[in-house]
Design an enzyme around this catalytic site. Structure first.
Site, PDB file in Angstrom:
ATOM      1  N   CYS A  59       0.863  -1.106  -0.096  1.00 15.28           N
ATOM      2  CA  CYS A  59      -0.166   0.099  -0.077  1.00 15.28           C
ATOM      3  C   CYS A  59       0.946   1.149  -0.021  1.00 15.28           C
ATOM      4  O   CYS A  59       0.917   2.137  -0.864  1.00 15.28           O
ATOM      5  CB  CYS A  59      -0.850   0.034   1.194  1.00 15.28           C
ATOM      6  SG  CYS A  59      -2.213   1.299   1.353  1.00 15.28           S
ATOM      7  N   CYS A  60       1.866   1.350   0.755  1.00 18.27           N
ATOM      8  CA  CYS A  60       2.853   2.528   0.866  1.00 18.27           C
ATOM      9  C   CYS A  60       3.573   2.705  -0.520  1.00 18.27           C
ATOM     10  O   CYS A  60       3.824   3.644  -0.707  1.00 18.27           O
ATOM     11  CB  CYS A  60       3.737   2.339   2.051  1.00 18.27           C
ATOM     12  SG  CYS A  60       3.307   2.677   3.552  1.00 18.27           S
ATOM     13  N   CYS A  92      -1.345   8.373   7.631  1.00 21.07           N
ATOM     14  CA  CYS A  92      -2.514   7.999   7.274  1.00 21.07           C
ATOM     15  C   CYS A  92      -3.542   7.584   8.309  1.00 21.07           C
ATOM     16  O   CYS A  92      -3.128   7.166   9.326  1.00 21.07           O
ATOM     17  CB  CYS A  92      -2.586   6.751   6.168  1.00 21.07           C
ATOM     18  SG  CYS A  92      -1.717   7.610   4.657  1.00 21.07           S
ATOM     19  N   CYS A 145      -2.304   2.322  10.600  1.00 22.85           N
ATOM     20  CA  CYS A 145      -1.127   3.132  10.067  1.00 22.85           C
ATOM     21  C   CYS A 145      -0.864   4.311  11.115  1.00 22.85           C
ATOM     22  O   CYS A 145       0.551   4.527  11.351  1.00 22.85           O
ATOM     23  CB  CYS A 145      -1.537   3.719   8.862  1.00 22.85           C
ATOM     24  SG  CYS A 145      -1.896   2.705   7.425  1.00 22.85           S
ATOM     25  N   CYS A 196       7.460   3.954   5.804  1.00 19.25           N
ATOM     26  CA  CYS A 196       6.650   3.573   4.767  1.00 19.25           C
ATOM     27  C   CYS A 196       7.469   3.364   3.478  1.00 19.25           C
ATOM     28  O   CYS A 196       6.933   2.696   2.699  1.00 19.25           O
ATOM     29  CB  CYS A 196       6.047   5.003   4.432  1.00 19.25           C
ATOM     30  SG  CYS A 196       6.957   6.508   3.784  1.00 19.25           S
TER      31      CYS A 196
END
Ligand code: SF4
Length: 232
Positions: A117-118, A200, A205, A228
């Site tokens: 995702c990062c 986030c 997170c 990240c």
């Protein structure tokens, strides 16, 4: 013509020579060396480095990664920075919206594979956005976490082939607080609500640190992930 090899040598030299320099002196070196091909990145947790940079290079580009998962307070801080400071805020966005990412990878990727995702929402957009610059500055500090303890004030970012600055690397939280107070620097309001590091919004997170914890303890808490990927 200045080549990447020249910049690499200049970065290593500056890293040694500017180790004891003030944040403004480090940023002055970047402004003199790179001019408008230099930018600051900001998570909008605070506007300290943006403020410092604006004092040596008014109108400096301040790059913000809008992951699509930010707290409203973070977007509000970005908008306040853009409206009130002599900087040029540039917002970078991922290739996929959150809805498109959900469709392609399944919902809540941040809970299942935060590294991916990062990578999709932070690392790729930053790499793309930095394409037009020779140097970039971050707000990394050595006292934030063990993984940041050896951060140089100026370094060669070999992955991106750019000069990377951390003008407040040697600062403590007390130094940040004093600068904020003395200069009326904008802060993300979440810092008054118990957060000590703002990323986030998913709880996996960014969480408030536990009793006795501080700094980045609330980031990806319990997952073993500490960064990240932008600074790895
Ligand atoms: S911090 Fe969380 S939501 Fe933001 S990009 Fe990384 S995994 Fe995704």
């Amino acid at each position: 013509m200045t080549t990447a090899t020249d910049y690499e040598a200049a970065a290593l030299k500056a890293g040694r020579e500017l180790e004891e320099a003030s944040a403004q002196e480090i940023l002055r070196w970047a402004a003199d060396t790179f001019g408008r091909r230099f930018c600051v990145t900001s998570s909008m947790e605070d506007a300290v480095v943006a403020h410092l940079a604006s004092t040596v290079l008014p109108g400096v580009d301040v790059v913000f990664l809008d992951t699509g998962y930010h707290f409203p307070e973070t977007i509000g801080t970005r908008d306040a920075v853009a409206a009130t400071m002599p900087v040029n805020v540039i917002t970078l966005t991922p290739k996929l919206t959150v809805a498109e990412q959900d469709a392609a990878y399944g919902p809540q990727l941040h809970d299942r594979d935060p590294d991916l995702c990062c990578s999709l929402r932070k690392v790729e957009p930053l790499n793309r956005g930095l394409g037009g610059y020779d140097a970039w500055a971050t707000g990394l500090r050595r006292d934030e976490s063990p993984s940041r303890a050896n951060t140089p004030v100026v370094a060669w970012d070999a992955k991106r082939r750019k000069v990377k600055l951390a003008p407040i690397a040697r600062w403590t939280q007390a130094d940040v607080d004093a600068y904020v107070q003395a200069n009326g620097v904008l802060l993300n309001p979440l810092l008054w609500e118990g957060y000590t590091s703002v990323g986030c919004s998913p709880l996996s997170c960014t969480a408030k640190p536990g009793e006795g914890e501080a700094g980045r303890a609330g980031r990806w808490a319990g997952s073993g992930k500490t960064e990240c990927g932008i600074h790895l």
